[in-house]
Scaffold this motif. Structure first.
Motif, PDB file in Angstrom:
ATOM      1  N   GLY A 154      -1.889 -15.434   7.848  1.00  0.00           N
ATOM      2  CA  GLY A 154      -2.324 -16.575   7.063  1.00  0.00           C
ATOM      3  C   GLY A 154      -3.778 -16.473   6.598  1.00  0.00           C
ATOM      4  N   VAL A 155      -4.516 -15.446   7.038  1.00  0.00           N
ATOM      5  CA  VAL A 155      -5.907 -15.261   6.621  1.00  0.00           C
ATOM      6  C   VAL A 155      -5.924 -14.149   5.585  1.00  0.00           C
ATOM      7  CG1 VAL A 155      -8.213 -14.613   7.366  1.00  0.00           C
ATOM      8  CG2 VAL A 155      -6.754 -15.950   8.889  1.00  0.00           C
ATOM      9  N   THR A 156      -6.567 -14.448   4.436  1.00  0.00           N
ATOM     10  CA  THR A 156      -6.637 -13.456   3.363  1.00  0.00           C
ATOM     11  C   THR A 156      -7.978 -12.757   3.437  1.00  0.00           C
ATOM     12  OG1 THR A 156      -5.258 -14.882   2.007  1.00  0.00           O
ATOM     13  CG2 THR A 156      -6.459 -13.138   0.876  1.00  0.00           C
ATOM     14  N   ARG A 157      -7.927 -11.429   3.451  1.00  0.00           N
ATOM     15  CA  ARG A 157      -9.147 -10.627   3.461  1.00  0.00           C
ATOM     16  C   ARG A 157      -9.113  -9.702   2.257  1.00  0.00           C
ATOM     17  NH1 ARG A 157      -9.232  -7.086   8.254  1.00  0.00           N
ATOM     18  NH2 ARG A 157      -7.027  -7.058   7.916  1.00  0.00           N
ATOM     19  N   MET A 158     -10.323  -9.373   1.742  1.00  0.00           N
ATOM     20  CA  MET A 158     -10.418  -8.462   0.603  1.00  0.00           C
ATOM     21  C   MET A 158     -10.780  -7.072   1.124  1.00  0.00           C
ATOM     22  SD  MET A 158      -9.802 -10.395  -1.984  1.00  0.00           S
ATOM     23  CE  MET A 158     -10.326  -9.586  -3.446  1.00  0.00           C
ATOM     24  N   THR A 159     -10.130  -6.098   0.585  1.00  0.00           N
ATOM     25  CA  THR A 159     -10.454  -4.716   0.954  1.00  0.00           C
ATOM     26  C   THR A 159     -11.212  -4.079  -0.191  1.00  0.00           C
ATOM     27  OG1 THR A 159      -8.422  -3.855   0.016  1.00  0.00           O
ATOM     28  CG2 THR A 159      -8.358  -4.527   2.338  1.00  0.00           C
ATOM     29  N   PRO A 160     -12.078  -3.112   0.044  1.00  0.00           N
ATOM     30  CA  PRO A 160     -12.876  -2.501  -1.019  1.00  0.00           C
ATOM     31  C   PRO A 160     -12.075  -1.585  -1.941  1.00  0.00           C
ATOM     32  CG  PRO A 160     -13.391  -1.485   1.084  1.00  0.00           C
ATOM     33  CD  PRO A 160     -12.437  -2.607   1.359  1.00  0.00           C
ATOM     34  N   GLU A 161     -10.801  -1.486  -1.788  1.00  0.00           N
ATOM     35  CA  GLU A 161     -10.006  -0.606  -2.638  1.00  0.00           C
ATOM     36  C   GLU A 161      -9.790  -1.246  -4.005  1.00  0.00           C
ATOM     37  OE1 GLU A 161      -6.361   0.275  -0.712  1.00  0.00           O
ATOM     38  OE2 GLU A 161      -7.343   0.787   1.162  1.00  0.00           O
ATOM     39  N   ILE A 162      -9.766  -0.418  -5.036  1.00  0.00           N
ATOM     40  CA  ILE A 162      -9.522  -0.877  -6.399  1.00  0.00           C
ATOM     41  C   ILE A 162      -8.021  -0.880  -6.632  1.00  0.00           C
ATOM     42  CG2 ILE A 162      -9.898  -0.347  -8.827  1.00  0.00           C
ATOM     43  CD1 ILE A 162     -12.504   0.891  -8.120  1.00  0.00           C
ATOM     44  N   HIS A 163      -7.581  -1.838  -7.397  1.00  0.00           N
ATOM     45  CA  HIS A 163      -6.170  -1.929  -7.746  1.00  0.00           C
ATOM     46  C   HIS A 163      -5.758  -0.640  -8.459  1.00  0.00           C
ATOM     47  CE1 HIS A 163      -2.547  -3.368  -9.822  1.00  0.00           C
ATOM     48  NE2 HIS A 163      -2.467  -4.260  -8.831  1.00  0.00           N
ATOM     49  N   PRO A 164      -4.571  -0.163  -8.208  1.00  0.00           N
ATOM     50  CA  PRO A 164      -4.157   1.106  -8.826  1.00  0.00           C
ATOM     51  C   PRO A 164      -4.087   1.057 -10.355  1.00  0.00           C
ATOM     52  CG  PRO A 164      -2.481   0.295  -7.278  1.00  0.00           C
ATOM     53  CD  PRO A 164      -3.594  -0.676  -7.275  1.00  0.00           C
ATOM     54  N   MET A 165      -3.931  -0.131 -10.962  1.00  0.00           N
ATOM     55  CA  MET A 165      -3.852  -0.234 -12.412  1.00  0.00           C
ATOM     56  C   MET A 165      -5.237  -0.344 -13.062  1.00  0.00           C
ATOM     57  SD  MET A 165      -0.630  -0.132 -13.236  1.00  0.00           S
ATOM     58  CE  MET A 165      -0.548  -0.815 -14.843  1.00  0.00           C
ATOM     59  N   ALA A 166      -6.287  -0.590 -12.277  1.00  0.00           N
ATOM     60  CA  ALA A 166      -7.638  -0.764 -12.815  1.00  0.00           C
ATOM     61  C   ALA A 166      -8.220   0.593 -13.203  1.00  0.00           C
ATOM     62  CB  ALA A 166      -8.524  -1.425 -11.772  1.00  0.00           C
ATOM     63  N   PRO A 167      -9.081   0.630 -14.221  1.00  0.00           N
ATOM     64  CA  PRO A 167      -9.708   1.897 -14.594  1.00  0.00           C
ATOM     65  C   PRO A 167     -10.709   2.342 -13.523  1.00  0.00           C
ATOM     66  CG  PRO A 167     -10.597   0.110 -15.913  1.00  0.00           C
ATOM     67  CD  PRO A 167      -9.479  -0.456 -15.094  1.00  0.00           C
ATOM     68  N   GLU A 168     -11.061   3.585 -13.569  1.00  0.00           N
ATOM     69  CA  GLU A 168     -11.983   4.141 -12.571  1.00  0.00           C
ATOM     70  C   GLU A 168     -13.381   3.511 -12.664  1.00  0.00           C
ATOM     71  OE1 GLU A 168     -11.748   6.637 -10.201  1.00  0.00           O
ATOM     72  OE2 GLU A 168      -9.585   6.584 -10.440  1.00  0.00           O
ATOM     73  N   HIS A 169     -13.839   3.297 -13.882  1.00  0.00           N
ATOM     74  CA  HIS A 169     -15.192   2.772 -14.061  1.00  0.00           C
ATOM     75  C   HIS A 169     -15.115   1.429 -14.800  1.00  0.00           C
ATOM     76  CE1 HIS A 169     -19.393   2.434 -14.952  1.00  0.00           C
ATOM     77  NE2 HIS A 169     -19.182   2.505 -16.249  1.00  0.00           N
ATOM     78  N   LEU A 170     -15.625   0.372 -14.185  1.00  0.00           N
ATOM     79  CA  LEU A 170     -15.657  -0.945 -14.815  1.00  0.00           C
ATOM     80  C   LEU A 170     -17.044  -1.162 -15.427  1.00  0.00           C
ATOM     81  CD1 LEU A 170     -13.846  -3.107 -12.133  1.00  0.00           C
ATOM     82  CD2 LEU A 170     -12.938  -2.286 -14.288  1.00  0.00           C
TER      83      LEU A 170
END
Length: 151
Positions: free
Chosen positions: A8-24
């Motif tokens: 029930g606790v949501t945590r964010m991980t430093p991983e980028i979504h697989p659909m996101a580009p490499e450089h934002l």
């Protein structure tokens, strides 16, 4: 960054979504909520508004400054016109104040005062004594000439 749910606790991980580009790009907000572009634009807009306000008030004070520097006799009139223009947003008052401050009006009072003083001096002058006037003989009058009658 991905969201993981553990009990029930949501945590964010430093991983980028697989659909996101490499450089934002830099203007894309990060997950921590820091938005550099928005922060810059807030400061930029505040400084632009303050700068425009200073320029507006400086422009409206220009006729008064000109009148102060030239020691204008109509300083109060120029100040009142500039204030009316500022509060009513009627530019005709500001243009009138600027014209009064820029050009010295002709002095019409001094010649009129000089004429009045000369007339006053002429009317209060005592008449010349009769002794200094040349003695005039009795005026010679010519007899009327009538036509047709011989002498």
């Amino acid at each position: 960054m991905q969201a993981l749910t553990d009990g029930g606790v949501t945590r964010m991980t430093p991983e980028i979504h697989p659909m996101a580009p490499e450089h934002l790009p830099r203007f894309v907000a990060a997950a921590d909520g820091s938005d550099y572009l928005m922060t810059f634009m807030i400061f930029f807009v505040v400084f632009v508004i303050l700068g425009l306000g200073v320029a507006y008030f400086t422009l409206h004070a220009m006729p008064e400054k000109m009148a102060h520097h030239s020691n204008s006799t109509q300083l109060q009139l120029i100040s009142v016109l500039a204030m009316l223009a500022l509060f009513t947003h009627n530019n005709l008052f500001w243009v009138g104040a600027l014209v009064l401050a820029a050009f010295r009006p002709p002095d019409l009072i001094t010649p009129l005062n000089s004429i009045a003083e000369s007339l006053r001096a002429l009317t209060t002058r005592s008449p010349e004594p009769a002794a200094t006037a040349p003695a005039a003989a009795a005026p010679a009058t010519a007899a009327p000439v009538t036509k047709g009658e011989p002498d």
